[in-house]
Design an enzyme around this catalytic site. Structure first.
Site, short mmCIF file in Angstrom:
data_model
loop_
_atom_site.label_atom_id
_atom_site.label_comp_id
_atom_site.label_asym_id
_atom_site.label_seq_id
_atom_site.Cartn_x
_atom_site.Cartn_y
_atom_site.Cartn_z
N PRO A 7 0.91 -1.18 0.03
CA PRO A 7 -0.05 0.02 -0.14
C PRO A 7 0.90 1.21 -0.25
O PRO A 7 0.33 2.27 -0.12
CB PRO A 7 -0.87 -0.19 1.18
CG PRO A 7 -0.32 -1.16 2.17
CD PRO A 7 0.63 -2.20 1.13
N GLU B 145 2.77 -7.69 8.75
CA GLU B 145 3.01 -6.29 9.07
C GLU B 145 3.66 -5.65 7.77
O GLU B 145 3.41 -4.57 7.48
CB GLU B 145 3.46 -6.04 10.09
CG GLU B 145 2.42 -6.27 11.44
CD GLU B 145 1.17 -5.76 11.35
OE1 GLU B 145 0.94 -4.44 11.20
OE2 GLU B 145 0.09 -6.41 11.38
N ARG C 281 -4.56 -8.27 -20.75
CA ARG C 281 -5.69 -7.86 -21.79
C ARG C 281 -5.23 -6.86 -22.56
O ARG C 281 -5.55 -6.83 -23.57
CB ARG C 281 -6.90 -7.61 -21.16
CG ARG C 281 -6.73 -6.37 -20.07
CD ARG C 281 -8.16 -6.08 -19.17
NE ARG C 281 -9.48 -6.40 -19.81
CZ ARG C 281 -9.55 -5.26 -20.52
NH1 ARG C 281 -9.22 -4.26 -20.88
NH2 ARG C 281 -10.97 -5.49 -21.31
N ASP D 202 -12.13 0.63 -24.09
CA ASP D 202 -12.27 0.55 -22.54
C ASP D 202 -12.30 1.93 -21.98
O ASP D 202 -11.41 2.80 -22.27
CB ASP D 202 -11.28 -0.43 -21.97
CG ASP D 202 -11.65 -1.87 -22.33
OD1 ASP D 202 -12.89 -2.12 -22.69
OD2 ASP D 202 -10.94 -2.75 -21.94
CL1 6GU Z 1 -0.32 -3.94 -3.26
N1 6GU Z 1 -0.93 -4.57 -0.80
C1 6GU Z 1 -1.78 -4.54 0.40
N2 6GU Z 1 -1.19 -5.45 1.47
N3 6GU Z 1 -2.41 -3.66 0.56
C2 6GU Z 1 -2.67 -2.86 -0.68
C3 6GU Z 1 -2.21 -2.91 -1.67
C4 6GU Z 1 -1.26 -4.00 -1.96
N4 6GU Z 1 -2.53 -2.03 -2.63
C5 6GU Z 1 -3.74 -1.52 -1.83
N5 6GU Z 1 -3.76 -1.96 -0.67
#
Ligand code: 6GU
Length: 244
Positions: free
Chosen positions: A97, A124, A162, A177
């Site tokens: 994230p 974590e 795709r 798209d």
């Molecule tokens: Cl790539 N990994 C995780 N654990 N949470 C996320 C993410 C990735 N992208 C958004 N939230």
């Protein structure tokens, strides 16, 4: 057959849960792409590369605190082994994230990269030395927290595969798209012409291809303005803030 047996795109996924990818990668477009020989998927269990006899892949964080941290050794060993399985370097993605947000432009770039190595995190997080010691691009799929990178790897694989030439039956399908031209898609209809008193717009039944094209373009712009004005150019944004 082409002179080499290489697919246009090879995707290696490094994960603690390779079993979750099976049906997904074999179904619909992703499965067809593989069966056509245009792409290859290779799943690798990071646990298999743990150096110790208990195959431990996580450990407690230095400094204390909750949760566990993904250890360096299995991840580096897995990455290095997988890297050497093909002569193409490609791109290494670390799914977190904390990464740069994935979008259609990135999918397009990745679809032309020849090879993707995708590293999925759990727990974590990764030991920070995985970030420091690997040539990885950190990628996120949005502002929310997943329990692991696996769903994100599926998202990246789907959006990317795709776009590999030859994967979609008709290439214009991907052209039309949402996001391909920076707009959301126009509304689609199929038979019947009337369903529960809801009618298909007359223009679509008219057979006038020029008018249909124009209507679709207008609908796409209208829909984008009302739902995702952030996707429209700065000109539109200035207009709207002046008028609003
Ligand atoms: Cl790539 N990994 C995780 N654990 N949470 C996320 C993410 C990735 N992208 C958004 N939230």
């Amino acid at each position: 057959m082409s002179p080499t047996d290489r697919p246009a795109l090879r995707i290696d996924i490094l994960t603690l849960f390779p079993e979750v990818f099976g049906p997904f990668l074999q179904t619909s477009i992703l499965g067809i792409a593989a069966r056509k020989g245009l792409v290859e998927y290779h799943l690798h269990n990071i646990r298999d590369y743990s150096p110790d006899k208990h195959q431990k892949v996580d450990d407690r964080p230095y400094g204390g605190g909750p949760g566990m941290v993904m250890r360096c050794e299995p991840v580096f060993r897995c990455y290095e082994a997988v890297r050497d399985m093909d002569e193409r370097a490609g791109r290494l993605l670390l799914l977190t994230p904390q990464g740069r947000q994935f979008d259609q432009a990135m999918a397009r770039d990745l679809s032309r990269s020849g090879r993707l190595i995708v590293l999925c995190g759990r727990y974590e997080g990764f030991d920070e030395r995985i970030r420091r010691g690997m040539p990885a691009e950190e990628v996120s799929i949005g502002d929310y927290v997943l329990s692991g990178g696996e769903p994100a790897a599926m998202v990246v694989a789907d959006a990317t595969v795709r776009l590999v030439p030859g994967v979609l039956g008709h290439e214009e399908s991907a052209q039309n798209d949402s996001f391909a031209d920076g707009l959301l898609e126009y509304p689609h209809y199929t038979r019947p012409a009337e369903f529960r008193r809801m009618k298909v717009p007359d223009v679509l039944l008219s057979g006038n291809h020029q008018e249909i094209e124009q209507w679709r373009r207008e609908q796409a712009v209208k829909r984008t303005r009302s739902r995702r004005s952030d996707l429209l150019g700065h000109e539109d944004e200035r207009m709207e803030s002046k008028n609003g």
